[in-house]
Design an enzyme around this catalytic site. Sequence first.
Site, PDB file in Angstrom:
ATOM      1  N   ASP A  50       0.842  -1.194   0.000  1.00 41.07           N
ATOM      2  CA  ASP A  50       0.000   0.000   0.000  1.00 41.07           C
ATOM      3  C   ASP A  50       0.878   1.245   0.000  1.00 41.07           C
ATOM      4  O   ASP A  50       1.650   1.472   0.927  1.00 41.07           O
ATOM      5  CB  ASP A  50      -0.883  -0.015   1.255  1.00 41.07           C
ATOM      6  CG  ASP A  50      -1.791   1.195   1.329  1.00 41.07           C
ATOM      7  OD1 ASP A  50      -2.957   1.080   0.930  1.00 41.07           O
ATOM      8  OD2 ASP A  50      -1.336   2.263   1.803  1.00 41.07           O
ATOM      9  N   TYR A  55       2.947   9.923  -0.398  1.00 39.75           N
ATOM     10  CA  TYR A  55       4.116   9.378   0.301  1.00 39.75           C
ATOM     11  C   TYR A  55       5.406   9.632  -0.470  1.00 39.75           C
ATOM     12  O   TYR A  55       6.493   9.459   0.069  1.00 39.75           O
ATOM     13  CB  TYR A  55       3.968   7.862   0.499  1.00 39.75           C
ATOM     14  CG  TYR A  55       2.734   7.414   1.227  1.00 39.75           C
ATOM     15  CD1 TYR A  55       1.928   8.305   1.935  1.00 39.75           C
ATOM     16  CD2 TYR A  55       2.353   6.073   1.206  1.00 39.75           C
ATOM     17  CE1 TYR A  55       0.784   7.869   2.596  1.00 39.75           C
ATOM     18  CE2 TYR A  55       1.214   5.627   1.863  1.00 39.75           C
ATOM     19  CZ  TYR A  55       0.430   6.527   2.550  1.00 39.75           C
ATOM     20  OH  TYR A  55      -0.691   6.086   3.187  1.00 39.75           O
ATOM     21  N   LYS A  80      -3.021   6.002  -4.096  1.00 41.85           N
ATOM     22  CA  LYS A  80      -4.110   6.900  -3.713  1.00 41.85           C
ATOM     23  C   LYS A  80      -3.986   8.261  -4.394  1.00 41.85           C
ATOM     24  O   LYS A  80      -2.876   8.749  -4.636  1.00 41.85           O
ATOM     25  CB  LYS A  80      -4.125   7.102  -2.190  1.00 41.85           C
ATOM     26  CG  LYS A  80      -4.061   5.801  -1.393  1.00 41.85           C
ATOM     27  CD  LYS A  80      -4.011   6.051   0.102  1.00 41.85           C
ATOM     28  CE  LYS A  80      -3.698   4.782   0.860  1.00 41.85           C
ATOM     29  NZ  LYS A  80      -2.256   4.443   0.813  1.00 41.85           N
ATOM     30  N   HIS A 113      -7.703   9.556  -1.270  1.00 44.80           N
ATOM     31  CA  HIS A 113      -6.954   9.488  -0.011  1.00 44.80           C
ATOM     32  C   HIS A 113      -7.718  10.108   1.166  1.00 44.80           C
ATOM     33  O   HIS A 113      -7.720   9.554   2.266  1.00 44.80           O
ATOM     34  CB  HIS A 113      -5.607  10.187  -0.195  1.00 44.80           C
ATOM     35  CG  HIS A 113      -4.545   9.711   0.737  1.00 44.80           C
ATOM     36  ND1 HIS A 113      -3.203   9.784   0.443  1.00 44.80           N
ATOM     37  CD2 HIS A 113      -4.602   9.155   1.968  1.00 44.80           C
ATOM     38  CE1 HIS A 113      -2.494   9.290   1.438  1.00 44.80           C
ATOM     39  NE2 HIS A 113      -3.324   8.914   2.392  1.00 44.80           N
ATOM     40  N   LYS A 235       3.163  -1.429   9.052  1.00 48.23           N
ATOM     41  CA  LYS A 235       4.371  -0.889   8.417  1.00 48.23           C
ATOM     42  C   LYS A 235       5.538  -0.988   9.371  1.00 48.23           C
ATOM     43  O   LYS A 235       5.405  -0.742  10.570  1.00 48.23           O
ATOM     44  CB  LYS A 235       4.126   0.564   8.012  1.00 48.23           C
ATOM     45  CG  LYS A 235       5.380   1.349   7.621  1.00 48.23           C
ATOM     46  CD  LYS A 235       5.750   2.347   8.701  1.00 48.23           C
ATOM     47  CE  LYS A 235       7.087   3.008   8.400  1.00 48.23           C
ATOM     48  NZ  LYS A 235       7.435   4.027   9.423  1.00 48.23           N
TER      49      LYS A 235
END
Length: 280
Positions: A50, A55, A80, A113, A235
Site C-alpha cells: 500500500d 508518500y 491513492k 486518499h 508498516k
Amino acid sequence: MSLTSSTVPTVTLSDGEQIPQLGFGVFQVPPQDTADVATRALLAGYRHIDTAAAYRNEAGVGQAVHAAGLQRDDVYITTKCFNDDHGFEQAKRALHASLKRLEMEHVDLYLIHWPVPSVDQYVETWQALIELQQDGLARSIGVSNFQPAHLERIIAETGVAPVVNQVELHPYFQQTGLRREHADLGIVTESWSPLAQGKVLEDPMLVEIADAHGVTTGQVTIRWHLQLGNVVIPKSVTQERIEENFDVFGFTLSAAEMDVITTLDAGDRTGPDPDTFVRP
C-alpha cells in the site's frame, strides 16, 4: 492472479476481485529507502503493498517488485489520489502520473486518499475513479478516511459504492459504527495505523494475551484485525518486525480474548480528523 505464496487469506470485494487480507504499508518510509524496505517485505512473503502519491515513494514500490523477482500479477498494489488532485480531470491525470512512477500499466486498487469536504470535489473525483476503472487502469476503486455521510453521498450521486474504505483503526479507536456502515453497504474495512503508531504495544491486557500465546502484542493486534475481517497494512522498516508482523497465522484469539480487546476502545484517534483535514 497468484497473489501469495503464503497462508495469507484473501477477501472478496464487491466487484469480485480478491485482496490479500494482510499487506505492507510504506507510509513515512523515506523515498530513498522504499525499494529496499519493500523488497525485503516481498521476500518475507507479503504480496500486497500500500502506497500513495502523497508518500512520494511510489517509484520505490515499483522497483521492489522487480528486485524481488516477481511478476506484476504476483503483487497487489494500492495507491491513492491525494487532496491536491481532486476534480474529474485532475484525478485522472494523477493516476496516470502514479502509474508512470510505479512503472505499471494498472493498479489493483485506487483510493481517494481523503474526502476534503471543505473543497467539495470528492464526488467528481469519485466519478473520475469510476471511469479509470472502466478504462482498466485500476482493477478496483475505493476511498480512504471517508465518513458515513461521505460514503452515502458518493453512492447516491453515482450509483457506485467503493469496494474499500481505508481508515485509522486499532484497539484504541475501533470505529464500530463505521464498520457497521461498511457491512451494510458491502464495503470492506481496511485498517491503517493498525498498532496506533505503537501505542498499543505496551497495553497490559494485550501483553497478557500475547504471553498466553507466546507471541508479541503486535502480533496479537494484527491477528485481532484479521479476525474482525479487516484488511490490515502494518508498516515497519525493521527486518525482525517485518517478519514478525507477517507471522500471525499460527494462532487464533478466542472469543473471550476478542471481547477483552473490544473493551480497550477509547475513541483515541492518532491521525487527522477526516471532516477537517486538507493537507499536512
